[in-house]
Design a protein around this motif. Structure first.
Motif, short mmCIF file in Angstrom:
data_model
loop_
_atom_site.label_atom_id
_atom_site.label_comp_id
_atom_site.label_asym_id
_atom_site.label_seq_id
_atom_site.Cartn_x
_atom_site.Cartn_y
_atom_site.Cartn_z
N GLY A 133 9.06 5.06 5.05
CA GLY A 133 8.62 5.86 6.20
C GLY A 133 7.60 5.14 7.07
N ILE A 134 7.69 3.82 7.13
CA ILE A 134 6.75 3.03 7.92
C ILE A 134 7.28 2.91 9.35
CG2 ILE A 134 5.75 0.73 8.26
CD1 ILE A 134 5.89 0.37 5.20
N ASN A 135 6.40 3.19 10.32
CA ASN A 135 6.75 2.95 11.72
C ASN A 135 5.71 1.99 12.29
OD1 ASN A 135 4.45 4.42 12.74
ND2 ASN A 135 5.57 6.30 12.28
N PHE A 136 5.88 1.60 13.53
CA PHE A 136 5.00 0.57 14.07
C PHE A 136 3.61 1.06 14.41
CE2 PHE A 136 8.84 -1.68 13.87
CZ PHE A 136 8.42 -2.94 13.51
N GLU A 137 3.45 2.35 14.60
CA GLU A 137 2.10 2.89 14.73
C GLU A 137 1.35 2.72 13.41
OE1 GLU A 137 0.44 3.91 17.54
OE2 GLU A 137 2.23 3.20 18.55
N ALA A 164 0.83 -1.21 0.00
CA ALA A 164 0.00 0.00 0.00
C ALA A 164 0.86 1.26 0.00
CB ALA A 164 -0.93 -0.01 1.21
N LYS A 165 1.89 1.28 0.84
CA LYS A 165 2.77 2.46 0.90
C LYS A 165 3.56 2.64 -0.40
CE LYS A 165 2.82 4.20 5.24
NZ LYS A 165 2.94 5.59 5.64
N ARG A 166 4.01 1.53 -0.98
CA ARG A 166 4.77 1.61 -2.23
C ARG A 166 3.90 2.20 -3.34
NH1 ARG A 166 5.09 -1.37 -6.72
NH2 ARG A 166 3.99 -3.19 -5.90
N ILE A 167 2.67 1.75 -3.42
CA ILE A 167 1.75 2.26 -4.45
C ILE A 167 1.45 3.74 -4.20
CG2 ILE A 167 -0.60 2.06 -5.38
CD1 ILE A 167 1.44 -0.17 -6.26
N ARG A 168 1.21 4.09 -2.93
CA ARG A 168 0.93 5.48 -2.58
C ARG A 168 2.10 6.38 -2.94
NH1 ARG A 168 -0.51 4.99 2.97
NH2 ARG A 168 -2.21 3.66 2.36
N GLU A 169 3.32 5.85 -2.81
CA GLU A 169 4.52 6.62 -3.14
C GLU A 169 4.85 6.56 -4.64
OE1 GLU A 169 6.44 8.54 -1.06
OE2 GLU A 169 4.89 8.18 0.45
N ASN A 170 4.04 5.82 -5.39
CA ASN A 170 4.22 5.67 -6.83
C ASN A 170 5.59 5.09 -7.19
OD1 ASN A 170 3.19 5.79 -9.43
ND2 ASN A 170 4.03 7.83 -9.81
N LEU A 171 5.98 4.05 -6.43
CA LEU A 171 7.25 3.37 -6.66
C LEU A 171 7.00 1.99 -7.26
CD1 LEU A 171 9.08 4.04 -3.26
CD2 LEU A 171 9.62 5.08 -5.46
N SER A 172 7.85 1.60 -8.17
CA SER A 172 7.80 0.23 -8.67
C SER A 172 8.56 -0.64 -7.66
CB SER A 172 8.47 0.12 -10.04
OG SER A 172 9.86 0.34 -9.93
#
Length: 102
Positions: free
Chosen positions: A81-85, A35-43
């Motif tokens: 930029g993923i943290n445990f929260e 989800a984060k990768r897609i949101r950041e528009n990264l392959s």
């Protein structure tokens, strides 16, 4: 983030809904990374390069495979930029969505 698994235990204590129920935390981590990768528009290739890991590793993480080391998660989480929260909130949202779809 130095000890992913210790932090995982702490989160499971703080958020009982995170305790695996047939699903492992690897599945949660995989969904969140995707989800984060897609949101950041990264392959997957771009994420792998930035994190200093192989593309196959990103594929395995997103697939929810077990056996990914803490060191690898640290690298990928740092880039995204993923943290445990984030993990706790993501899993809580997933559980609520599952309940609404029943």
């Amino acid at each position: 983030m130095t000890d992913v698994f210790k932090l995982k235990q702490n989160l499971e204590e703080k958020y009982p809904s995170l305790k695996p129920s047939g699903n492992s935390m690897a599945l949660v981590f995989g969904k969140l990374v995707f989800a984060k990768r897609i949101r950041e528009n990264l392959s997957q290739v771009e994420l792998a390069k930035r994190a200093g890991v192989g593309v196959k590793t990103i594929y395995r993480i997103e697939g929810g495979n077990d056996g990914i080391t803490t060191k690898i998660y640290d690298k990928v989480f740092l880039v995204l930029g993923i943290n445990f929260e984030d993990v706790a909130q993501f899993e809580d949202t997933q559980k609520k969505d599952e309940l609404l779809n029943i």
